[in-house]
Design a protein around this motif. Structure first.
Motif, PDB file in Angstrom:
ATOM      1  N   MET A   1       0.788  -1.310  -0.076  1.00  0.00           N
ATOM      2  CA  MET A   1       0.149   0.032  -0.078  1.00  0.00           C
ATOM      3  C   MET A   1       0.832   1.419  -0.170  1.00  0.00           C
ATOM      4  O   MET A   1       1.766   1.274   0.640  1.00  0.00           O
ATOM      5  N   THR A   2       0.636   2.311  -0.937  1.00  0.00           N
ATOM      6  CA  THR A   2       1.307   3.458  -0.938  1.00  0.00           C
ATOM      7  C   THR A   2       1.170   4.150   0.124  1.00  0.00           C
ATOM      8  O   THR A   2       0.143   4.564   0.545  1.00  0.00           O
ATOM      9  N   LYS A   3       2.385   4.616   0.771  1.00  0.00           N
ATOM     10  CA  LYS A   3       2.376   5.626   1.921  1.00  0.00           C
ATOM     11  C   LYS A   3       2.310   6.966   1.577  1.00  0.00           C
ATOM     12  O   LYS A   3       2.556   7.320   0.319  1.00  0.00           O
ATOM     13  N   THR A   4       1.842   8.059   2.286  1.00  0.00           N
ATOM     14  CA  THR A   4       1.819   9.419   2.207  1.00  0.00           C
ATOM     15  C   THR A   4       2.978  10.205   2.879  1.00  0.00           C
ATOM     16  O   THR A   4       3.037   9.858   4.030  1.00  0.00           O
ATOM     17  N   ILE A   5       3.226  11.209   2.148  1.00  0.00           N
ATOM     18  CA  ILE A   5       4.030  12.324   2.847  1.00  0.00           C
ATOM     19  C   ILE A   5       3.240  13.695   2.657  1.00  0.00           C
ATOM     20  O   ILE A   5       3.004  14.161   1.580  1.00  0.00           O
ATOM     21  N   ILE A  32      10.747   7.296  -5.610  1.00  0.00           N
ATOM     22  CA  ILE A  32      10.004   6.823  -4.445  1.00  0.00           C
ATOM     23  C   ILE A  32       8.715   6.490  -4.654  1.00  0.00           C
ATOM     24  O   ILE A  32       7.806   7.117  -3.961  1.00  0.00           O
ATOM     25  N   PRO A  33       8.335   5.565  -5.524  1.00  0.00           N
ATOM     26  CA  PRO A  33       7.142   5.019  -5.899  1.00  0.00           C
ATOM     27  C   PRO A  33       6.316   4.600  -4.628  1.00  0.00           C
ATOM     28  O   PRO A  33       4.954   4.534  -5.059  1.00  0.00           O
ATOM     29  N   ASP A  34       6.834   4.414  -3.817  1.00  0.00           N
ATOM     30  CA  ASP A  34       6.185   3.579  -2.404  1.00  0.00           C
ATOM     31  C   ASP A  34       5.361   4.742  -1.640  1.00  0.00           C
ATOM     32  O   ASP A  34       4.781   4.473  -0.946  1.00  0.00           O
ATOM     33  N   TYR A  35       5.889   5.935  -2.066  1.00  0.00           N
ATOM     34  CA  TYR A  35       5.222   7.067  -1.319  1.00  0.00           C
ATOM     35  C   TYR A  35       4.523   7.992  -2.368  1.00  0.00           C
ATOM     36  O   TYR A  35       4.796   8.196  -3.384  1.00  0.00           O
ATOM     37  N   ARG A  36       3.567   8.928  -1.978  1.00  0.00           N
ATOM     38  CA  ARG A  36       2.901   9.784  -2.661  1.00  0.00           C
ATOM     39  C   ARG A  36       2.793  11.244  -1.936  1.00  0.00           C
ATOM     40  O   ARG A  36       2.498  10.874  -0.711  1.00  0.00           O
ATOM     41  N   GLY A  88      -0.895  12.524   7.200  1.00  0.00           N
ATOM     42  CA  GLY A  88       0.223  11.637   6.379  1.00  0.00           C
ATOM     43  C   GLY A  88       1.033  10.567   7.297  1.00  0.00           C
ATOM     44  O   GLY A  88       0.754  10.793   8.312  1.00  0.00           O
ATOM     45  N   ASP A  89       1.844   9.672   6.767  1.00  0.00           N
ATOM     46  CA  ASP A  89       2.532   8.782   7.219  1.00  0.00           C
ATOM     47  C   ASP A  89       3.841   9.501   7.705  1.00  0.00           C
ATOM     48  O   ASP A  89       4.435   9.163   8.615  1.00  0.00           O
ATOM     49  N   LEU A  90       4.160  10.509   6.876  1.00  0.00           N
ATOM     50  CA  LEU A  90       5.431  11.303   7.443  1.00  0.00           C
ATOM     51  C   LEU A  90       4.868  12.865   6.880  1.00  0.00           C
ATOM     52  O   LEU A  90       4.031  13.081   6.063  1.00  0.00           O
ATOM     53  N   TYR A  91       5.601  13.789   7.579  1.00  0.00           N
ATOM     54  CA  TYR A  91       5.242  15.063   7.350  1.00  0.00           C
ATOM     55  C   TYR A  91       6.754  15.992   6.880  1.00  0.00           C
ATOM     56  O   TYR A  91       7.740  15.425   7.484  1.00  0.00           O
TER      57      TYR A  91
END
Length: 308
Positions: A1-5, A32-36, A88-91
């Motif tokens: 699953m794609t994570k978000t920043i 970094i395709p695993d993140y959007r 988001g998963d990260l900021y």
């Protein structure tokens, strides 16, 4: 699953830079395709077409959001508002003028995956900046690190990648007069800074004048800025210096030409010197009292016209 920043972008008159920033970030995230990216633009009282440019992007991309302030509350309020509303998963926090290179995000992400909880960008040079500004900036970092228990990394930008725990801690510090560089240092966590060379603005002129940077520096030292109290402080210091000079002149004159009224000149000079010191001290105390006065009003850090 794609994570978000979640990318928080405070904007003040950045009409031309808003779409360029969006394109640069989108290009970077191909690495970094695993993140959007999820964009959170904060329109801080812009008087140009910044808001319209953001709305145009939002019409094309559902991951573009914005907070429109009712007036200009400053970059510090913009960062706080963005972090408070974003999810988001990260900021990360970035300037829209592309002085914070989006190309650093993949390297920051690697350090996060290596166990760091906050990874910041540290500017290693100040090319393109007026020498006077660079001098006072370096002086500020030396001074604040000497008198403060919180470490402020020289050249550190607000641009940093953070875990939700770090963001939660930053938001818990809800003081109205904010100095984020100090707040980021105060909350702690495992932190690493990545060096990079200074990058020029893409378009427009910075809204940070020398005087605004000076006031911001004072905020960092005493966490409050009040122009009248600052004036009183400098007036007291000038009075003390003037009295000291007058005392030297009076003593030299008395030794050279004699003193027709023994004791009077030196006594007046001493009174002026002590009075200047007292005025200077009262001004410093007044700055802290003023900060307390503003904090106990419990005014909101920002007022949003629209969050979308």
């Amino acid at each position: 699953m794609t994570k978000t920043i979640a990318i928080v972008v405070p904007c003040h008159n950045e009409e031309e830079n808003v779409p360029l920033f969006y394109q640069a970030v989108e290009e970077t995230f191909k690495e970094i395709p695993d993140y959007r990216p999820v964009f959170w633009y904060v329109n801080d009282g812009s008087v140009d077409g910044t808001l319209a440019a953001i709305q145009q992007l939002q019409a094309q991309d559902a991951d573009v959001h914005y907070i429109d302030f009712s007036r200009g509350f400053g970059k510090e309020a913009g960062m706080y508002a963005g972090l408070q509303n974003a999810k988001g998963d990260l900021y990360t926090i970035m300037d829209a003028d592309l002085q914070d290179p989006p190309s650093m995000i993949p390297d920051m992400l690697k350090e996060i995956n290596n166990g760091f909880e906050m990874v910041g960008a540290q500017r290693t040079n100040r090319e393109g900046e007026p020498p006077v500004r660079s001098f006072f900036s370096n002086l500020f970092y030396k001074l604040i690190n000497r008198i403060s228990q919180t470490k402020i990394v020289p050249g550190a930008r607000d641009f940093r990648l953070m875990t939700p725990k770090v963001v939660e801690a930053v938001l818990a510090m809800s003081e109205r007069n904010r100095f984020s560089k100090g707040i980021f240092g105060w909350v702690g966590f495992r932190t690493k800074y990545l060096p990079y060379q200074n990058v020029e603005r893409q378009h427009g002129e910075t809204s940070w004048s020398f005087s605004s940077l000076f006031r911001y520096s004072l905020d960092g030292i005493v966490d409050f800025s009040d122009a009248p109290l600052t004036f009183v402080s400098w007036l007291g210091l000038a009075s003390f210096v003037g009295a000291a000079i007058a005392l030297i002149v009076i003593v030299v004159r008395a030794l050279t030409y004699g003193d027709p009224t023994p004791g009077w000149p030196s006594m007046v000079s001493i009174f002026l010197m002590i009075g200047g010191l007292q005025l200077f001290a009262i001004g410093i105390l007044g700055r802290y009292i003023g900060r307390i006065y503003l904090e106990i009003k419990h005014r909101p850090i920002y007022v949003a016209r629209e969050i979308k």
